[in-house]
Design an enzyme around this catalytic site. Structure first.
Site, PDB file in Angstrom:
ATOM      1  N   THR A  25      44.803 -55.306 -20.476  1.00 30.92           N
ATOM      2  CA  THR A  25      43.873 -54.970 -19.392  1.00 30.92           C
ATOM      3  C   THR A  25      42.457 -54.832 -19.949  1.00 30.92           C
ATOM      4  OG1 THR A  25      45.660 -53.797 -18.257  1.00 30.92           O
ATOM      5  CG2 THR A  25      43.413 -53.353 -17.505  1.00 30.92           C
ATOM      6  N   HIS A  26      42.321 -54.231 -21.124  1.00 34.77           N
ATOM      7  CA  HIS A  26      41.005 -54.162 -21.773  1.00 34.77           C
ATOM      8  C   HIS A  26      40.502 -55.572 -22.083  1.00 34.77           C
ATOM      9  CE1 HIS A  26      37.760 -53.244 -24.527  1.00 34.77           C
ATOM     10  NE2 HIS A  26      38.394 -53.854 -25.517  1.00 34.77           N
TER      11      HIS A  26
ATOM     12  N   ASP B  23      32.323 -55.586 -24.546  1.00 34.93           N
ATOM     13  CA  ASP B  23      33.395 -54.805 -25.171  1.00 34.93           C
ATOM     14  C   ASP B  23      33.306 -53.322 -24.834  1.00 34.93           C
ATOM     15  OD1 ASP B  23      35.625 -54.340 -26.793  1.00 34.93           O
ATOM     16  OD2 ASP B  23      34.412 -54.093 -28.602  1.00 34.93           O
TER      17      ASP B  23
ATOM     18  N   HIS C 208      43.643 -50.114 -25.752  1.00 38.97           N
ATOM     19  CA  HIS C 208      43.529 -51.461 -26.315  1.00 38.97           C
ATOM     20  C   HIS C 208      44.757 -52.305 -25.964  1.00 38.97           C
ATOM     21  CE1 HIS C 208      40.408 -49.532 -28.919  1.00 38.97           C
ATOM     22  NE2 HIS C 208      39.814 -50.689 -28.662  1.00 38.97           N
TER      23      HIS C 208
ATOM     24  N   HIS D 280      39.796 -60.969 -28.523  1.00 43.72           N
ATOM     25  CA  HIS D 280      39.034 -60.123 -29.446  1.00 43.72           C
ATOM     26  C   HIS D 280      39.772 -58.889 -29.937  1.00 43.72           C
ATOM     27  CE1 HIS D 280      38.319 -57.395 -26.081  1.00 43.72           C
ATOM     28  NE2 HIS D 280      37.827 -56.528 -26.944  1.00 43.72           N
TER      29      HIS D 280
END
Length: 718
Positions: free
Chosen positions: A451-452, A614, A448, A488
């Site tokens: 990059t995510h 996601d 997390h 997010h």
């Protein structure tokens, strides 16, 4: 365990301007049998005024230490037949209170014809000092007094220093501490906010060399540099930032359940309160459904009435969309994933006061200079030429941008969708916003991190390019989706909601153990955006547009919370997929994809889109899928390690780095969460390439599992 307590007053210790009171020293003697040596230390403690306990077994010693937290422990290392002194030392060192304890090993005297042994094995076992056996009370007294005035006093001062740093961390003024050479050694959070950089980016650097950018004001740097030249070290500036007040406004809708299941017959199950509910002029849809079923029961055969009873029981539960897992023969990987991702830490230890603290961001090799879309380095620009492709390699972008892919990809994607024009903001403001958001992702997280976030933004942009998605949404929806994808997971700690709730973290307390992280991500994203006009991308849009945009962003980020996963998927299937399939079967024309209840269906489409973006890792090309699987597994392994260290419930026991089968965990995740959701999303958005990748990747994990391989690849492929 025997105890001796001498009457002695507390000692006063000074450290700088601090005046501290040190309680009487406590000593623990661990001797299997009393002899002249144990007596020597016992009476030495009496003479020095120390409180003394003596334990004869390793178990009683550990229990006594955990109760008293002794400053000095003396362990008999002379004989091995009674207990292993080094093992006893290691068991004590494994506890948190031993950090500030001095442990002394009593060893046998060495005859003149023997070479003296090295102290290294003792140090490696956790001992601080070695004492050559000497039963003289004065010899024991001198040893203890030296330890008190040396290591014990130093440890006491170190503990006091921790309270000073805690005070500095909570100070509203910006404070830094530097060496004589003006190299930064410490900064407090207020200083980080003032300068616009994180601690990891500042420590070890000279402030005079800090690049001037949008992140810090030139006049402030010049003032600080002037102070440095004048020899002022530890510059502070009064600062007006206050702590973030992370408040959440929420509406909690609870179902009203009746006591019908306790009643013997249909005629006896009505209550006066039910009559009042039926007479209400404002009815929720679920109330209307229950009323219709109740009316149908009155003239139905017994078998139908009983079946409708069961229907009513199901409708009155609060989890209408979450499947109920069986308790028998349940795959432990599935159970742990569901328990870890879809609960808010209901399995918790009472009285645990663990408080979560944010991970320090890892330092980069340099402080990133501000960039514009026109002066992107060629190596990055060439990579971004391919960003519209689903097979775009986000890890290559991560490498060339030194773990800052979000700013570069974000500027390119937002430019393609005309976000600046829609928001009426400059590219400079947008760039500053991306830098602030990316700086608040933790680069130390295995999964997390920014990059995510960049990966989810890329997937969202890809989905927005699909014909049916594009035809269902307007530009405000597109802008809201891109912003939601960007923020997010901002400030994600690398731990799940269940962990934070079990740990009693500040965030879990703040958000009442409900959608803790998702609520924090949205709240913090808006706080970071509006606190400074330089990065406030919303400042030029009118109030109504802002409210609509804000609501859409909040709704999408909250949709990424996994406890509502099946609710979102089932609503999408029932409201979008099924009506669309029925209309297509009965008509040759391409109907409006959002169908009836257009605004409500737009919401369902946006939720489904960010949910799929996601968790799209299993639908990426195999190499990317494997890399993401390794990263999420490492993050879960680290959580399990910490849960064990902290004595917290282990919410996902299968994610133990010593025993976990990564292929099994991926298979369970795909079977339980991914397949149905992407089948539904593919039926709407038409994504054949993703579904092929998903099939190929599932086959990869199945092959590894069939071969009993627990790693990411076969050893021959590594």
């Amino acid at each position: 365990t025997d105890t001796k307590q001498s009457q002695v007053s507390s000692a006063e210790v000074r450290i700088g301007p601090m005046r501290l009171t040190q309680d009487p020293i406590q000593v623990l003697l661990i001797f299997a049998k009393e002899d002249s040596q144990s007596d020597g230390f016992w009476w030495a403690c009496d003479r020095a005024g120390y409180r003394c306990n003596i334990a004869r077994t390793p178990e009683s010693a550990l229990e006594c230490f955990l109760d008293k937290h002794h400053e000095i422990i003396v362990i008999d290392h002379r004989q091995t037949q009674n207990f292993d002194a080094e093992a006893v030392c290691r068991s004590i060192r494994a506890t948190n209170p031993s950090e500030h304890t001095v442990i002394l090993a009593v060893v046998s005297r060495v005859s003149d014809d023997h070479e003296e042994a090295s102290v290294l094995p003792l140090l490696h076992a956790g001992f601080n000092r070695r004492f050559m056996e000497n039963s003289s009370i004065i010899a024991c007294y001198n040893e203890l007094i030296q330890i008190e005035h040396g290591e014990v006093r130093s440890q006491f001062k170190l503990r006091a220093c921790n309270s000073v740093f805690t005070a500095l961390d909570h100070c509203h003024e910006a404070i830094e501490i530097t060496s004589d050479d003006h190299v930064i050694q410490y900064v407090n959070p207020a200083f980080e906010r003032m300068m616009g950089y994180h601690k990891g980016e500042l420590l070890g650097k000279e402030l005079a060399d800090l690049p001037k950018s949008d992140k810090n004001r030139a006049d402030l740097l010049d003032t600080i540099n002037t102070c440095i030249k004048k020899g002022k070290v530890g510059y502070t500036k009064p600062h007006s930032f206050r702590y973030k007040n992370r408040r959440k406004e929420s509406i909690d809708v609870k179902s009203i359940s009746s006591r019908g299941s306790d009643a013997p017959s249909l005629q006896n199950r009505r209550y006066p309160s039910m009559a009042r509910i039926h007479s209400m002029t404002i009815e929720a849809p679920i109330t209307k459904v229950i009323n219709i079923i109740n009316a149908a029961q009155e003239n139905s055969p017994v078998t139908v009435a009983e079946a409708l009873d069961r229907v009513l029981e199901i409708l009155r539960t609060t989890e209408l969309y979450s499947p109920q897992l069986g308790t028998k023969d349940e795959d432990p990987h599935t159970s742990d994933l569901v328990g870890g991702l879809m609960t808010d830490g209901l399995r918790r230890l009472s009285g645990n006061e663990y408080v979560f603290t944010k991970n320090v961001h890892q330092s980069h090799s340099h402080l990133a200079m501000p960039i514009t879309i026109n002066d992107v380095p060629p190596c990055i620009s060439q990579l971004l030429d391919n960003e519209e492709s689903w097979d775009f390699n986000i890890f290559e972008l991560e490498a060339v941008t030194h773990k800052r892919p979000l700013v570069y990809l974000g500027l390119k994607v937002f430019s393609r969708f005309g976000v600046c024009e829609f928001l009426n903001c400059s590219e400079t403001t947008l760039r500053a916003w991306f830098q602030v958001i990316e700086a608040n992702y933790h680069s130390s997280n295995a999964y997390h991190n920014s990059t995510h976030a960049a990966d989810v933004l890329h997937a969202t942009a890809f989905f927005l390019g699909k014909e049916r998605v594009k035809g269902s949404l307007d530009q405000l929806d597109e802008v809201a989706a891109l912003i939601a994808a960007t923020v997010h997971d901002v400030d994600h700690p690398g731990r799940t909601n269940s962990f934070l709730c079990n740990a009693g973290s500040e965030l879990a307390v703040l958000y009442n153990d409900t959608a803790v992280l998702e609520s924090h991500h949205t709240a913090l994203a808006f706080q970071l955006t509006v606190k400074d006009t330089k990065c406030n991308i919303f400042r030029n849009i009118d109030r109504n547009h802002y409210r609509t945009l804000r609501q859409a962003i909040i709704d999408m980020v909250l949709a990424t919370e996994m406890t509502k996963h099946f609710e979102h998927v089932n609503k999408f299937v029932n409201s979008i997929n099924k009506p669309m399939a029925a209309e297509i079967e009965g008509s040759d024309c391409e109907c409006n994809p959002a169908g009836k209840n257009f605004p409500e269906n737009q919401i369902l489409i946006k939720r489904m889109m960010i949910k799929c973006a996601d968790v799209a890792n299993p639908c990426r090309p195999l190499d990317l899928c494997i890399e993401w699987a390794g990263r999420i597994s490492e993050e879960y392994f680290a959580q399990t390690d910490e849960e064990k260290r902290q004595g917290l419930p282990v919410v996902m026991p299968v994610f133990d780095r010593n025993t976990c089968s990564i292929p099994k965990s991926q298979i369970s995740f795909i079977d339980y969460f991914i397949t149905d959701m992407f089948d539904a999303w593919d039926a709407f958005a038409h994504l054949p390439a993703l579904m092929q990748h998903l099939a190929d990747n599932y086959k990869h994990w199945k092959t590894l599992d069939d071969l009993k391989c627990k790693s990411l690849r076969l050893p021959s492929d590594s």
